[in-house]
Design a protein around this motif. Sequence first.
Motif, mmCIF file in Angstrom:
data_model
loop_
_atom_site.group_PDB
_atom_site.id
_atom_site.type_symbol
_atom_site.label_atom_id
_atom_site.label_comp_id
_atom_site.label_asym_id
_atom_site.label_seq_id
_atom_site.Cartn_x
_atom_site.Cartn_y
_atom_site.Cartn_z
ATOM 1 N N ARG A 232 1.009 -1.015 0.043
ATOM 2 C CA ARG A 232 0.095 -0.120 -0.079
ATOM 3 C C ARG A 232 0.853 1.263 0.153
ATOM 4 N N GLU A 233 0.620 2.188 -1.026
ATOM 5 C CA GLU A 233 1.492 3.233 -1.071
ATOM 6 C C GLU A 233 0.823 4.315 -0.325
ATOM 7 N N PRO A 234 1.420 5.293 0.009
ATOM 8 C CA PRO A 234 0.702 6.620 0.918
ATOM 9 C C PRO A 234 0.115 7.498 -0.354
ATOM 10 N N GLU A 235 -0.831 8.209 0.157
ATOM 11 C CA GLU A 235 -1.448 8.994 -0.745
ATOM 12 C C GLU A 235 -2.047 10.243 0.077
ATOM 13 N N VAL A 236 -2.049 11.478 -0.723
ATOM 14 C CA VAL A 236 -2.716 12.754 -0.020
ATOM 15 C C VAL A 236 -4.271 12.721 -0.455
ATOM 16 N N LEU A 237 -4.780 13.130 0.645
ATOM 17 C CA LEU A 237 -6.397 13.250 0.368
ATOM 18 C C LEU A 237 -6.859 14.647 0.484
ATOM 19 N N MET A 238 -7.386 15.300 -0.487
ATOM 20 C CA MET A 238 -7.827 16.631 -0.654
ATOM 21 C C MET A 238 -6.903 17.768 -0.089
ATOM 22 N N ASP A 239 -5.689 17.379 -0.433
ATOM 23 C CA ASP A 239 -4.622 18.412 -0.059
ATOM 24 C C ASP A 239 -4.501 18.651 1.583
ATOM 25 N N ARG A 240 -5.044 17.689 2.356
ATOM 26 C CA ARG A 240 -4.990 18.121 3.940
ATOM 27 C C ARG A 240 -4.710 16.864 4.626
ATOM 28 N N TYR A 241 -5.122 15.764 4.247
ATOM 29 C CA TYR A 241 -4.803 14.455 5.011
ATOM 30 C C TYR A 241 -4.019 13.455 3.984
ATOM 31 N N ILE A 242 -3.187 12.751 4.914
ATOM 32 C CA ILE A 242 -2.154 11.862 4.541
ATOM 33 C C ILE A 242 -2.755 10.475 4.770
#
Length: 356
Positions: free
Chosen positions: A157-167
């Motif tokens: 599972r790779e990290p991603e950013v959600l809505m430019d506010r959460y990781i």
Amino acid sequence: MLENQSFLMDLLKTPSPSSMEMDIQKKWMNYIRPYADEMKTDHAGNVIGVLNPDAEFKVLLAGHSDEIGLVITKIEDNGFLRISKMGGISPKIAVGMKVHILGENQSLTGVIGANAEHHGGVKEKLEFEDLYIDCGAKSKDEIEKFVQIGDLAIYKREPEVLMDRYITGRGLDNRTGAFMVAEVLRKLSEKDIQVGVYAASTVNEETNMGGAYFAAAGIKPTMAIACDVTFATDYPGVNTTKHGDIQLDKGPVLAKGAPINRKINKLLQYSAQNLNMDVQYELTPRHTGTDADKMRYTGAGVPISLVSLPLRYMHSPVETASLKDMEEEIDLIVHMIEGLKGNESLNPLEDEHSKL
């Protein structure tokens, strides 16, 4: 964007199951080396960057670099792999996940099988003994060329950013803490501080907390702060009356309870007020369940505090945290340490103006 977010993403992409933290520790070491006056390692595998090594008053910051994982316990004749847990990992969440097996000679992709609904579906009371990894091998002889008993695996599972506010991703618990400790060291390296700072990326927290014990026993700090994660309760289905009201974007979380030194907490609260920063609180009546517990019991006893990052979906492949909360936690600890004069008493029976 969080300052030096690319370094955080690199840490999160690096496999580091408990007992196998060497690769991530080398990355962490190389990142902090330009900012530290001195570098230390130990036989546990900790990496420690030091500022002001000659100061008598020593502040130890600990963020653990290891993540939860799986361990191969048996290789079946048909090539399937039986597994158990390395740390607090749930069998229910593991079903149907892709995994990355960290073999002795090379890595291998596998999947954790899920019984089809047509065949009865997943058992209600699922145990790890019900699970297996399918790597596509047809026999024990074939898979043993790649995998041995005791090899570890992590979610793919790779990290991603959600809505430019959460990781979001796996292992935010607690590579985020290791990242924040590194950033505190980096920022303090540019300031005129009066105390010694020992920024540690510790190992084995998810399994035995031995890394924190080694670090504190070797350093003999005046005080220690664990930087870890805590349970956010701001998503559907959580009983906030029972579990507390902890929200993303509402600031770092200070622990309150018997293990926590009240004077350290007051210093942190004072810094939050000066920074006009909101903080949240969690209760740790008997113990914290973090590196702080082990650091506290080293030497003659170490005053400790715990500053935590609110985290949704802990110990899952989709742990989620706020970039803003991370930035604020870094600033909070930097401000608190920058304000220390090195003559503070952390004895709760002594006031600031008199000694017993």
